[in-house]
Write a protein that holds these residues in place. Sequence first.
Motif, mmCIF file in Angstrom:
data_model
loop_
_atom_site.group_PDB
_atom_site.id
_atom_site.type_symbol
_atom_site.label_atom_id
_atom_site.label_comp_id
_atom_site.label_asym_id
_atom_site.label_seq_id
_atom_site.Cartn_x
_atom_site.Cartn_y
_atom_site.Cartn_z
ATOM 1 N N ARG A 1 0.840 -1.190 0.000
ATOM 2 C CA ARG A 1 0.000 0.000 0.000
ATOM 3 C C ARG A 1 0.882 1.250 0.000
ATOM 4 O O ARG A 1 1.691 1.449 0.918
ATOM 5 N N VAL A 2 0.711 2.075 -1.021
ATOM 6 C CA VAL A 2 1.453 3.337 -1.111
ATOM 7 C C VAL A 2 0.510 4.493 -1.464
ATOM 8 O O VAL A 2 0.948 5.537 -1.942
ATOM 9 N N SER B 1 -2.317 -1.288 -3.604
ATOM 10 C CA SER B 1 -3.085 -0.056 -3.480
ATOM 11 C C SER B 1 -2.148 1.107 -3.751
ATOM 12 O O SER B 1 -1.217 1.359 -2.967
ATOM 13 N N ALA B 2 -2.404 1.802 -4.851
ATOM 14 C CA ALA B 2 -1.565 2.948 -5.217
ATOM 15 C C ALA B 2 -2.436 4.039 -5.827
ATOM 16 O O ALA B 2 -2.176 4.534 -6.911
ATOM 17 N N SER B 3 -3.493 4.413 -5.099
ATOM 18 C CA SER B 3 -4.398 5.458 -5.570
ATOM 19 C C SER B 3 -3.872 6.830 -5.163
ATOM 20 O O SER B 3 -3.243 6.982 -4.117
ATOM 21 N N TYR B 4 -4.137 7.822 -6.025
ATOM 22 C CA TYR B 4 -3.740 9.211 -5.779
ATOM 23 C C TYR B 4 -2.240 9.321 -5.498
ATOM 24 O O TYR B 4 -1.810 9.837 -4.472
ATOM 25 N N CYS B 5 -1.457 8.815 -6.437
ATOM 26 C CA CYS B 5 0.006 8.828 -6.291
ATOM 27 C C CYS B 5 0.715 9.564 -7.429
ATOM 28 O O CYS B 5 1.939 9.510 -7.519
ATOM 29 N N GLU B 6 -0.071 10.189 -8.304
ATOM 30 C CA GLU B 6 0.514 10.904 -9.447
ATOM 31 C C GLU B 6 1.363 9.975 -10.319
ATOM 32 O O GLU B 6 2.373 10.391 -10.896
ATOM 33 N N ILE B 7 0.944 8.716 -10.417
ATOM 34 C CA ILE B 7 1.642 7.768 -11.293
ATOM 35 C C ILE B 7 1.130 7.983 -12.717
ATOM 36 O O ILE B 7 -0.066 8.156 -12.949
ATOM 37 N N LYS B 8 2.024 7.960 -13.681
ATOM 38 C CA LYS B 8 1.663 8.255 -15.068
ATOM 39 C C LYS B 8 2.166 7.153 -15.981
ATOM 40 O O LYS B 8 2.751 6.166 -15.537
ATOM 41 N N GLY C 1 -5.862 -1.413 -6.875
ATOM 42 C CA GLY C 1 -6.439 -0.081 -6.760
ATOM 43 C C GLY C 1 -5.470 0.972 -7.265
ATOM 44 O O GLY C 1 -4.462 1.257 -6.612
ATOM 45 N N LEU C 2 -5.781 1.547 -8.433
ATOM 46 C CA LEU C 2 -4.918 2.561 -9.056
ATOM 47 C C LEU C 2 -5.717 3.819 -9.362
ATOM 48 O O LEU C 2 -5.457 4.533 -10.321
ATOM 49 N N HIS C 3 -6.699 4.100 -8.537
ATOM 50 C CA HIS C 3 -7.625 5.218 -8.755
ATOM 51 C C HIS C 3 -6.907 6.561 -8.642
ATOM 52 O O HIS C 3 -5.997 6.740 -7.846
ATOM 53 N N GLY C 4 -7.324 7.524 -9.465
ATOM 54 C CA GLY C 4 -6.878 8.901 -9.301
ATOM 55 C C GLY C 4 -5.420 9.134 -9.609
ATOM 56 O O GLY C 4 -4.737 9.855 -8.879
#
Length: 267
Positions: free
Chosen positions: A63-64, A88-95, A112-115
């Motif tokens: 989880r990050v 879980s890596a939601s809202y992490c600015e991953i592109k 979970g890669l939301h947002g």
Amino acid sequence: MSRLIVLDLSNNNFTHSLPNSLRNLELLEILNLSGNNLISESPNPELSLITALTNCRRLKILRVDENPLNSMLPVSIGNLSTSLQRISASYCEIKGRIPNHIGNLSNLAFLGLHGNGFTGFIPTTMNKLSRLQVLDLGFNRKQGSIPNDLCLLHKLGSLDLGENDLFGPIPACLGNVTSLRELFLDSNRLTSKIPTNLFSLEDILYLNLSSNSLNGSIPSEIGTLKAAIQIGLSLNSFSGNILSTIGGLQTLINLSLAHNNQSFFGT
């Protein structure tokens, strides 16, 4: 701390880059770094933490969420432990793109890669994630059509592809994923009619198809969704009458048909 099994540093104010020395925790099963201000090591554009964690062969939960990682997923994500059950890596600015190698994580149950800022197509290799129960790619910039390969995920309970740039029809085969309880396809560029097979999901609780370019009439089979709590069909191009079969949805709390071409009363 080479014998460490659980490391939970979530919801603090930790800053600076994620330490690659985590690779030394070979017995690690749970890593939770969510809710901090951690970044990926620069100048590497890829999330080097993923490559470091390939040495942790017992890892089950990663989880990050809610860290400004501002990086890309490396292809080494496919080399993570086959014991991995949750990412879980939601809202992490991953592109960038989701690597096809993610299909190697055969025991993954939650992704979970939301947002984030993911672009490109949804990898067809996700059909290999046969144990997946939750797939959340909502609020990204994913492109292309919804792949039929997702219909092979027969344990999927929640699918969120909302708020992307997906186009084309809704795959009729999604109606075969009878385990689905939540389906969010809103705020895309989906076209064509609602496939009647979608209403085979008799146990679905939440169905959101709003803010697309769907057309035609609403199938009378909508009355089979007896368990539905919320159905969103607003901001499309549906025409015809509102069907009386909707009246049979006794558990329905919220139904949105706004901004269509529907008549108010049907037969």
